[in-house]
Design a protein around this motif. Structure first.
Motif, PDB file in Angstrom:
ATOM      1  N   TYR A  16       0.839  -1.206   0.000  1.00 18.98           N
ATOM      2  CA  TYR A  16       0.000   0.000   0.000  1.00 18.98           C
ATOM      3  C   TYR A  16       0.870   1.251   0.000  1.00 18.98           C
ATOM      4  O   TYR A  16       1.938   1.283   0.594  1.00 18.98           O
ATOM      5  CB  TYR A  16      -0.917   0.027   1.222  1.00 18.98           C
ATOM      6  CG  TYR A  16      -1.857  -1.154   1.316  1.00 18.98           C
ATOM      7  CD1 TYR A  16      -2.579  -1.598   0.213  1.00 18.98           C
ATOM      8  CD2 TYR A  16      -2.033  -1.823   2.524  1.00 18.98           C
ATOM      9  CE1 TYR A  16      -3.449  -2.677   0.304  1.00 18.98           C
ATOM     10  CE2 TYR A  16      -2.898  -2.908   2.632  1.00 18.98           C
ATOM     11  CZ  TYR A  16      -3.602  -3.327   1.521  1.00 18.98           C
ATOM     12  OH  TYR A  16      -4.445  -4.393   1.619  1.00 18.98           O
ATOM     13  N   ASP A  18      -0.312   4.476   0.913  1.00 19.22           N
ATOM     14  CA  ASP A  18      -0.631   5.471   1.943  1.00 19.22           C
ATOM     15  C   ASP A  18      -1.347   4.848   3.131  1.00 19.22           C
ATOM     16  O   ASP A  18      -2.093   3.880   2.979  1.00 19.22           O
ATOM     17  CB  ASP A  18      -1.554   6.552   1.367  1.00 19.22           C
ATOM     18  CG  ASP A  18      -0.825   7.421   0.387  1.00 19.22           C
ATOM     19  OD1 ASP A  18       0.148   8.064   0.801  1.00 19.22           O
ATOM     20  OD2 ASP A  18      -1.211   7.419  -0.803  1.00 19.22           O
ATOM     21  N   PHE A  19      -1.118   5.471   4.272  1.00 16.59           N
ATOM     22  CA  PHE A  19      -1.887   5.068   5.442  1.00 16.59           C
ATOM     23  C   PHE A  19      -3.295   5.623   5.355  1.00 16.59           C
ATOM     24  O   PHE A  19      -3.521   6.656   4.713  1.00 16.59           O
ATOM     25  CB  PHE A  19      -1.213   5.585   6.719  1.00 16.59           C
ATOM     26  CG  PHE A  19      -0.026   4.765   7.112  1.00 16.59           C
ATOM     27  CD1 PHE A  19      -0.192   3.508   7.675  1.00 16.59           C
ATOM     28  CD2 PHE A  19       1.265   5.247   6.926  1.00 16.59           C
ATOM     29  CE1 PHE A  19       0.899   2.736   8.035  1.00 16.59           C
ATOM     30  CE2 PHE A  19       2.363   4.482   7.281  1.00 16.59           C
ATOM     31  CZ  PHE A  19       2.179   3.230   7.840  1.00 16.59           C
ATOM     32  N   ARG A  20      -4.207   4.942   5.980  1.00 20.28           N
ATOM     33  CA  ARG A  20      -5.551   5.498   6.107  1.00 20.28           C
ATOM     34  C   ARG A  20      -5.537   6.526   7.226  1.00 20.28           C
ATOM     35  O   ARG A  20      -4.631   6.528   8.063  1.00 20.28           O
ATOM     36  CB  ARG A  20      -6.529   4.367   6.439  1.00 20.28           C
ATOM     37  CG  ARG A  20      -6.759   3.444   5.250  1.00 20.28           C
ATOM     38  CD  ARG A  20      -7.905   2.509   5.518  1.00 20.28           C
ATOM     39  NE  ARG A  20      -8.108   1.599   4.398  1.00 20.28           N
ATOM     40  CZ  ARG A  20      -8.576   0.367   4.524  1.00 20.28           C
ATOM     41  NH1 ARG A  20      -8.908  -0.097   5.724  1.00 20.28           N
ATOM     42  NH2 ARG A  20      -8.742  -0.404   3.476  1.00 20.28           N
ATOM     43  N   GLN A  23      -4.066   5.990  10.987  1.00 16.13           N
ATOM     44  CA  GLN A  23      -3.125   4.871  11.159  1.00 16.13           C
ATOM     45  C   GLN A  23      -1.707   5.358  11.499  1.00 16.13           C
ATOM     46  O   GLN A  23      -1.085   4.845  12.442  1.00 16.13           O
ATOM     47  CB  GLN A  23      -3.075   3.999   9.901  1.00 16.13           C
ATOM     48  CG  GLN A  23      -4.245   3.045   9.762  1.00 16.13           C
ATOM     49  CD  GLN A  23      -4.198   2.250   8.464  1.00 16.13           C
ATOM     50  OE1 GLN A  23      -3.679   2.716   7.446  1.00 16.13           O
ATOM     51  NE2 GLN A  23      -4.769   1.052   8.484  1.00 16.13           N
ATOM     52  N   GLY A  43     -12.772  -3.792   9.550  1.00 18.18           N
ATOM     53  CA  GLY A  43     -12.273  -3.578   8.199  1.00 18.18           C
ATOM     54  C   GLY A  43     -11.625  -2.214   8.018  1.00 18.18           C
ATOM     55  O   GLY A  43     -11.180  -1.860   6.937  1.00 18.18           O
ATOM     56  N   GLY A  44     -11.589  -1.445   9.091  1.00 16.17           N
ATOM     57  CA  GLY A  44     -11.053  -0.086   9.007  1.00 16.17           C
ATOM     58  C   GLY A  44      -9.542  -0.041   8.953  1.00 16.17           C
ATOM     59  O   GLY A  44      -8.959   0.979   8.591  1.00 16.17           O
ATOM     60  N   GLY A  45      -8.907  -1.144   9.349  1.00 17.63           N
ATOM     61  CA  GLY A  45      -7.448  -1.173   9.295  1.00 17.63           C
ATOM     62  C   GLY A  45      -6.786  -1.064  10.655  1.00 17.63           C
ATOM     63  O   GLY A  45      -5.700  -0.493  10.784  1.00 17.63           O
ATOM     64  N   LYS A  46      -7.440  -1.625  11.656  1.00 18.31           N
ATOM     65  CA  LYS A  46      -6.860  -1.617  13.009  1.00 18.31           C
ATOM     66  C   LYS A  46      -5.556  -2.413  13.071  1.00 18.31           C
ATOM     67  O   LYS A  46      -4.578  -1.965  13.671  1.00 18.31           O
ATOM     68  CB  LYS A  46      -7.853  -2.225  14.019  1.00 18.31           C
ATOM     69  CG  LYS A  46      -8.979  -1.307  14.408  1.00 18.31           C
ATOM     70  CD  LYS A  46      -9.869  -1.946  15.450  1.00 18.31           C
ATOM     71  CE  LYS A  46     -10.668  -3.120  14.902  1.00 18.31           C
ATOM     72  NZ  LYS A  46     -11.559  -2.773  13.786  1.00 18.31           N
ATOM     73  N   SER A  47      -5.589  -3.597  12.440  1.00 15.51           N
ATOM     74  CA  SER A  47      -4.421  -4.485  12.584  1.00 15.51           C
ATOM     75  C   SER A  47      -3.136  -3.804  12.134  1.00 15.51           C
ATOM     76  O   SER A  47      -2.076  -4.009  12.717  1.00 15.51           O
ATOM     77  CB  SER A  47      -4.632  -5.760  11.777  1.00 15.51           C
ATOM     78  OG  SER A  47      -5.923  -6.262  12.000  1.00 15.51           O
ATOM     79  N   MET A  48      -3.254  -3.004  11.103  1.00 12.04           N
ATOM     80  CA  MET A  48      -2.074  -2.311  10.587  1.00 12.04           C
ATOM     81  C   MET A  48      -1.397  -1.475  11.677  1.00 12.04           C
ATOM     82  O   MET A  48      -0.186  -1.283  11.648  1.00 12.04           O
ATOM     83  CB  MET A  48      -2.524  -1.406   9.436  1.00 12.04           C
ATOM     84  CG  MET A  48      -1.472  -1.103   8.424  1.00 12.04           C
ATOM     85  SD  MET A  48      -0.902  -2.593   7.619  1.00 12.04           S
ATOM     86  CE  MET A  48      -2.100  -2.748   6.303  1.00 12.04           C
TER      87      MET A  48
HETATM   88  P1  ADP Z   1      -9.617  -4.419  11.072  1.00 12.44           P
HETATM   89  O1  ADP Z   1      -8.584  -5.139  11.898  1.00 12.44           O
HETATM   90  O2  ADP Z   1      -9.880  -3.032  11.523  1.00 12.44           O
HETATM   91  O3  ADP Z   1     -10.905  -5.191  10.890  1.00 12.44           O
HETATM   92  P2  ADP Z   1      -7.745  -4.884   8.974  1.00 12.44           P
HETATM   93  O4  ADP Z   1      -6.532  -4.359   9.643  1.00 12.44           O
HETATM   94  O5  ADP Z   1      -7.908  -6.365   8.895  1.00 12.44           O
HETATM   95  O6  ADP Z   1      -9.043  -4.252   9.626  1.00 12.44           O
HETATM   96  O7  ADP Z   1      -7.816  -4.247   7.535  1.00 12.44           O
HETATM   97  C1  ADP Z   1      -8.895  -4.482   6.669  1.00 12.44           C
HETATM   98  C2  ADP Z   1      -8.424  -4.469   5.229  1.00 12.44           C
HETATM   99  O8  ADP Z   1      -7.957  -3.168   4.880  1.00 12.44           O
HETATM  100  C3  ADP Z   1      -7.273  -5.422   5.001  1.00 12.44           C
HETATM  101  O9  ADP Z   1      -7.485  -6.062   3.775  1.00 12.44           O
HETATM  102  C4  ADP Z   1      -6.071  -4.517   4.949  1.00 12.44           C
HETATM  103  O10 ADP Z   1      -5.029  -5.054   4.173  1.00 12.44           O
HETATM  104  C5  ADP Z   1      -6.656  -3.258   4.350  1.00 12.44           C
HETATM  105  N1  ADP Z   1      -5.861  -2.063   4.725  1.00 12.44           N
HETATM  106  C6  ADP Z   1      -5.447  -1.721   5.958  1.00 12.44           C
HETATM  107  N2  ADP Z   1      -4.743  -0.571   5.932  1.00 12.44           N
HETATM  108  C7  ADP Z   1      -4.706  -0.178   4.632  1.00 12.44           C
HETATM  109  C8  ADP Z   1      -4.122   0.946   3.947  1.00 12.44           C
HETATM  110  N3  ADP Z   1      -3.426   1.881   4.594  1.00 12.44           N
HETATM  111  N4  ADP Z   1      -4.294   1.012   2.626  1.00 12.44           N
HETATM  112  C9  ADP Z   1      -5.006   0.071   1.957  1.00 12.44           C
HETATM  113  N5  ADP Z   1      -5.563  -0.994   2.535  1.00 12.44           N
HETATM  114  C10 ADP Z   1      -5.424  -1.131   3.857  1.00 12.44           C
END
Ligand code: ADP
Ligand code: ZN
Length: 516
Positions: A16, A18-20, A23, A43-48
């Motif tokens: 990727y 850019d960060f959301r 993040q 799905g918001g991207g917490k794990s990142m």
């Molecule tokens: P959560 O833990 O909040 O449910 P995830 O961390 O699993 O969400 O992320 C959900 C999806 O979004 C994953 O497919 C992940 O790869 C994608 N994602 C996370 N951060 C980004 C980013 N900065 N840019 C694009 N996609 C992202």
């Protein structure tokens, strides 16, 4: 550790650019060694927010997660992109966990996923201290709070973490936590001062609609017929409901399967993968369905019955429209469903909080104001504009001059000395000869019988509106007695007029009264 480093890791491991929103702020907060609370939708991207620190900081990120069934998938996914991750939980054999422990001690792991039981098992802290933990990430952190909707007692022991590892930052992550739960989460984890990062929960591409729960199957079939070849989920309350509905849909020529916890693991896996691969278009499921599945083209979600709280509701409708394309959601509501859920909850632990949450869900279903505003306000976002994409916005309720109704209601509360709840106030207005009403002499107050012309149901609605408009409030600490708010004075003595709304969502009132 810099933003540049974080960005290049995002590119290197995940591809990727850019960060959301939020993040990077969160990652830098962790770099600075600070504690944080992260609220982001599923799905918001917490794990990142902890994966990037894991691959850029010296030491291992320990992720505490109650979802043992998802750990393996998560770890496999990370390994596939070259991240050194492993997990420890009770489902493993000794040899397997021994290997993971060795990898940790050898400093080989970016990420170590553990269940709360494992983390708190004897000797585990000492084991972790043999090497360096650079961050504790607490996933599903709302489980620590009794205010949350998914309280897990074993989570409360996590407060030991901050005492045992005062120098290691803690990041608590959740997709569902109202203001009180968030505050409690911080306190329970021993990080009351932690900065809170709150991402927007707004999903403008999801339309919101509530319909009366009558002839549901016919309505569902019409709904599906209008959306040919679209994938969707119908959430049901019971296993039996999922099976009956799926069968009915198949009879009508639709490609539908049931999914619930009573099916074998094989069967569940098959339904899930067929759905993901578009082989099955429609799944009728209990809430167990959808955890951890990442299907972006779910076009609609229907709730056959109302969920227990707005957290569940939001999470379930959130499975639609992940790709950002317009998607539809539909909730069936009836007073009967409400009482069924109420009975279910009353017998369970933690009932008082869960009942309050159920009432918020009911208010949403009965709302006469923009539904998205209510939903987002619940998640602490202040949205003062109507959304234009819910049934209330599409069909705004008609207002009328309800001053006389308000005067009767408020004056009844005043004459009953603010010492009764809604039910008794209405019974007095309707001139009920219930024994305790006569015994207390309520039949001699001036408003006795002044509201005979309206049904109990209508009165209940109008009392509800007077409460939301701020003329009355409920003293929860005093047997839910009705109290006059200062604004009531203006109506009773200063000629203020009150606009009320005709309650039209549930059209068949006769039916409803019978249901009660
Ligand atoms: P959560 O833990 O909040 O449910 P995830 O961390 O699993 O969400 O992320 C959900 C999806 O979004 C994953 O497919 C992940 O790869 C994608 N994602 C996370 N951060 C980004 C980013 N900065 N840019 C694009 N996609 C992202
Ligand atoms: Zn709206």
């Amino acid at each position: 550790m810099t933003a540049e480093l974080a960005r290049s890791a995002l590119k290197k491991y995940f591809g990727y650019d850019d960060f959301r929103p939020q993040q990077l702020d969160i990652v830098e907060h962790v770099y600075a060694g600070r504690d944080g609370i992260v609220l982001m939708p599923t799905g918001g991207g917490k794990s990142m927010c902890f994966q990037i620190p894991a691959v850029t900081m010296p030491g291992t990120v320990v992720v505490v997660s109650p979802l043992i069934s998802l750990m393996k998938d998560q770890v496999d996914g990370l390994r596939a992109v070259g991240i050194r991750a492993a997990y420890l939980n009770s489902s493993q054999r000794g040899g397997e966990s021994h290997k993971v422990e060795q990898a940790y001690e050898g400093g080989e792991l970016h990420l170590l996923y553990v269940s709360p039981e494992k983390l708190l098992s004897p000797g585990f802290f000492a084991f972790l201290k043999r090497r360096r933990v650079c961050l504790f990430a607490i996933d599903e952190a709302h489980c620590i709070s009794a205010w949350g909707h998914d309280f897990r007692p074993e989570y409360t022991m996590l407060r030991q973490l901050k005492t045992a590892f005062p120098e290691v930052p803690v990041l608590a992550l959740t997709a569902t936590a109202d203001r009180l739960t968030r505050k409690d989460m911080g306190e329970q984890l021993g990080i009351p001062e932690a900065k809170q990062f709150i991402a927007s929960f707004n999903r403008p591409n999801l339309s919101l609609e509530v319909r009366p729960g009558q002839k549901r199957r016919e309505q569902i079939i019409r709904f599906i017929r209008d959306r040919p070849a679209q994938a969707g989920i119908v959430y049901c309350l019971s296993r039996k409901q999922t099976e009956q509905l799926a069968e009915k849909l198949r009879e009508s020529g639709y490609n539908a399967e049931a999914y619930h916890a009573g099916l074998s693991a094989d069967r569940r896996g098959k339904v899930q993968s067929d759905f993901i691969n578009d082989k099955t278009l429609i799944v009728c499921a209990t809430i167990a369905f959808g955890m951890g599945i990442d299907k972006s083209n779910v076009r609609w979600v229907i709730h056959y019955t109302m969920p227990k709280n707005l957290e569940n509701y939001y999470q379930e409708i959130g499975r639609a429209g992940r790709d950002g394309t317009k998607s539809d959601t539909l909730l069936f509501y009836s007073y009967n469903d409400y009482t069924t859920l109420k009975d279910m909850i009353s017998g369970s632990g933690n009932a008082e909080i869960q009942l309050a949450k159920l009432d918020r869900m009911k208010e949403y279903a009965e709302s006469l104001a923009c539904r998205r505003r209510i939903l987002l306000n619940y998640f602490s976002e202040d949205h003062s504009d109507d959304c234009g994409n819910c049934d209330v916005c599409a069909n705004p309720p008609k207002r009328f001059d309800g001053t006389v109704i308000a005067q009767k209601a408020l004056s009844a509360v005043a004459r009953l000395r603010q010492s009764v709840g809604v039910t008794t106030a209405i019974d007095v207005l309707r001139g009920s000869s219930r024994q305790d009403i006569i015994k207390n002499g309520y039949d001699r107050v001036k408003t006795y019988g002044a509201g005979r012309d309206m049904s109990t149901y209508d009165w209940t609605q109008y009392f509800g509106q007077l409460i939301s408009l701020g003329y009355l409030y409920v003293a929860h600490e005093d047997y839910n007695k009705l109290r006059l708010a200062p604004a009531a004075r203006r109506v009773l003595y200063e000629g203020e007029t009150v606009e009320l709304v005709k309650f039209e969502i549930i059209r068949d009132r006769k039916k409803l009264e019978q249901d009660k």
